[in-house]
Every structure is written in C-alpha cells, then in structure tokens.
Design an enzyme around this catalytic site. Structure first.
Site, PDB file in Angstrom:
ATOM      1  N   SER A  22      27.523  17.666  28.082  1.00  0.00           N
ATOM      2  CA  SER A  22      27.569  19.024  28.891  1.00  0.00           C
ATOM      3  C   SER A  22      26.910  18.471  30.340  1.00  0.00           C
ATOM      4  CB  SER A  22      26.867  20.210  28.241  1.00  0.00           C
ATOM      5  OG  SER A  22      27.496  20.437  27.082  1.00  0.00           O
TER       6      SER A  22
HETATM    7  N1  SAH Z   1      25.836  19.055  22.791  1.00  0.00           N
HETATM    8  C1  SAH Z   1      26.663  18.207  22.941  1.00  0.00           C
HETATM    9  C2  SAH Z   1      28.080  18.657  23.472  1.00  0.00           C
HETATM   10  C3  SAH Z   1      29.267  18.135  22.613  1.00  0.00           C
HETATM   11  S1  SAH Z   1      30.663  18.822  23.019  1.00  0.00           S
HETATM   12  C4  SAH Z   1      26.252  16.956  23.844  1.00  0.00           C
HETATM   13  O1  SAH Z   1      25.167  17.392  24.417  1.00  0.00           O
HETATM   14  O2  SAH Z   1      27.019  15.825  23.745  1.00  0.00           O
HETATM   15  C5  SAH Z   1      30.933  19.950  21.643  1.00  0.00           C
HETATM   16  C6  SAH Z   1      30.819  19.189  20.311  1.00  0.00           C
HETATM   17  O3  SAH Z   1      31.260  20.251  19.261  1.00  0.00           O
HETATM   18  C7  SAH Z   1      32.057  17.962  19.937  1.00  0.00           C
HETATM   19  O4  SAH Z   1      31.254  16.974  19.545  1.00  0.00           O
HETATM   20  C8  SAH Z   1      32.873  18.624  19.120  1.00  0.00           C
HETATM   21  O5  SAH Z   1      33.133  17.390  18.034  1.00  0.00           O
HETATM   22  C9  SAH Z   1      32.049  19.507  18.153  1.00  0.00           C
HETATM   23  N2  SAH Z   1      32.823  20.539  17.507  1.00  0.00           N
HETATM   24  C10 SAH Z   1      33.870  21.143  17.886  1.00  0.00           C
HETATM   25  N3  SAH Z   1      34.308  22.127  16.893  1.00  0.00           N
HETATM   26  C11 SAH Z   1      33.435  21.962  15.926  1.00  0.00           C
HETATM   27  C12 SAH Z   1      33.053  22.644  14.648  1.00  0.00           C
HETATM   28  N4  SAH Z   1      34.090  23.382  14.348  1.00  0.00           N
HETATM   29  N5  SAH Z   1      32.045  22.459  14.056  1.00  0.00           N
HETATM   30  C13 SAH Z   1      31.111  21.517  14.521  1.00  0.00           C
HETATM   31  N6  SAH Z   1      31.346  20.809  15.540  1.00  0.00           N
HETATM   32  C14 SAH Z   1      32.299  20.867  16.371  1.00  0.00           C
END
Ligand code: SAH
Length: 210
Positions: A63
């Site tokens: 993000s």
């Molecule tokens: N907090 C992260 C943002 C990652 S983007 C950072 O600082 O880098 C969102 C993340 O959610 C991705 O890694 C994706 O794989 C994960 N995601 C998507 N659907 C999900 C689910 N059902 N359960 C767990 N993680 C999930």
C-alpha cells in the site's frame, strides 16, 4: 552515518504523512524506524519512498505509505494491543503494527507471499508477529478477540467474523467495495456497531479463498 534510504524515509514521513494530517506519534515513530526498501522487489527499490502503491508480485501491491499510516492511526493501538491483519503481502504493514502493538497476527492467502514475508520479518527480529497462510475471510478465531482488525485488501461486504472477533470497543479498519472502495472504521459497541466512512480508496480485492 545517515544513508540515502534514511533521508528518503525522513522526507516521506514529512511530505506524505505529517503534512497530510497524521499526528499519532507512535505511527510516525514506527514508520521512521522501518526501511520500506526491504519490503519491495529489487526492480522497485528506487521507488520505495514514492507516494504510491507498488507491485510485490502475484498481482498484489504494497500500500501507499500514507494509507498505511492512516489505517494504522485509525486502529488506535498502544503497547497492550492485540491486532489482526488480513493480507500480509510484503509484511510492511505487519512490521508497522509490530512496532506499536503487543501482538500482531497476520493472515496471507498466497503461499509465495506468506513465505517471503515470514523470512523477512524473522530476519528483522520481530518476536511479536505470528503469520498464517490461510483464507482471511474467516479471521483468526483461535487468537480472538482483537483490539483492532486491519484489512489490507477489499471485500465487497464486511465479513461477519471480523465483527465477531473484535473486543467491545475494538476497531475494524477496512476498505469495502468492488471496483471503487471506501475505507471504513467500524467500532464494536456493546449495543451494536458504529460505522464511519473515512475516504475513497483503491485496494486489490480480498480474494475468496474457499
Ligand atoms: N499489507 C500489505 C498489503 C498487501 S495487498 C503490505 O503492506 O504489503 C493485500 C494482500 O491481501 C495480498 O498479499 C493478497 O494476497 C492478500 N489477500 C487477498 N485475499 C486474501 C484472503 N482471502 N485472505 C488473506 N489474504 C488475502
């Protein structure tokens, strides 16, 4: 000696975080301590402190720094807090939470990202983080209730387990919507929930894993 990354981070904190109204010193201190370049891919290192989300592989993104700061501030964490993150991704937000809270639980659906974040966060010496590779729609029942739940991918609706797994007085910070989304801060009260709309946002979707 202060290196180039340190200076870029300091500039990011001033120009993107403080100047946009983030005042929680615990958030500012945490983000000042963490080297964001460690959490982005080699191809993106030179953009690590730019005002934008960045790709981290597997069609996912880390993000934008301001959104990390805003969502963390909305969680109202302190040294005694237990927090659940849904969507570990790069592990950057996880590290920010771990600098502030007592215990951080984080769930990631994609094994490759889970493995990468586990290795990195271990190597940085965090002892108060527990990760799990699983479908985050279920929350993490065994470690509930939480003081805060922060969701870093957007579902189209608010999954019931997130409300159920909050303490009374606890806060859920979550983007909701299909293509365009709104960031909400939901407080669980004894008599129901209080829902506040914060801003319009763009997140990757919370994938339905089961
Ligand atoms: N907090 C992260 C943002 C990652 S983007 C950072 O600082 O880098 C969102 C993340 O959610 C991705 O890694 C994706 O794989 C994960 N995601 C998507 N659907 C999900 C689910 N059902 N359960 C767990 N993680 C999930």
């Amino acid at each position: 000696m202060k290196n180039e990354w340190y200076i870029s981070n300091k500039r990011m904190i001033n120009d993107q975080i403080i100047s946009r109204g983030i005042t929680d010193q615990t958030v500012i201190r945490a983000m000042s301590k963490i080297s964001r370049e460690l959490f982005v891919t080699d191809a993106n290192k030179s953009f690590a402190y730019v005002d934008t989300p960045l790709p981290i592989g597997c069609k996912q993104t880390i993000s934008q720094p301001y959104i990390v700061a805003l969502m963390t501030e909305l969680c109202h964490l302190n040294r005694d807090s237990t927090v659940l993150e849904i969507g570990t991704g790069s592990g950057y937000q996880t590290a920010v939470l771990a600098e502030i809270a007592r215990s951080v639980y984080s769930v990631e659906l994609i094994p490759e990202l889970y493995d990468r974040a586990s290795i990195l966060l271990d190597s940085l010496g965090y002892k108060n983080i527990l990760l799990k590779c699983d479908d985050g729609y279920r929350g993490w029942f065994e470690n509930a209730p939480f003081d805060a739940i922060i969701v870093t991918a957007a579902p189209e609706y608010i999954p019931d387990p997130f409300i159920e797994q909050l303490k009374t007085g606890g806060r859920l910070v979550i983007p909701v919507g299909a293509f365009f989304q709104r960031l909400f801060c939901i407080t669980k009260l004894a008599e129901g929930i209080k829902k506040e709309k914060i801003i319009d946002v763009r997140f990757v979707p919370l994938i339905s894993g089961s």
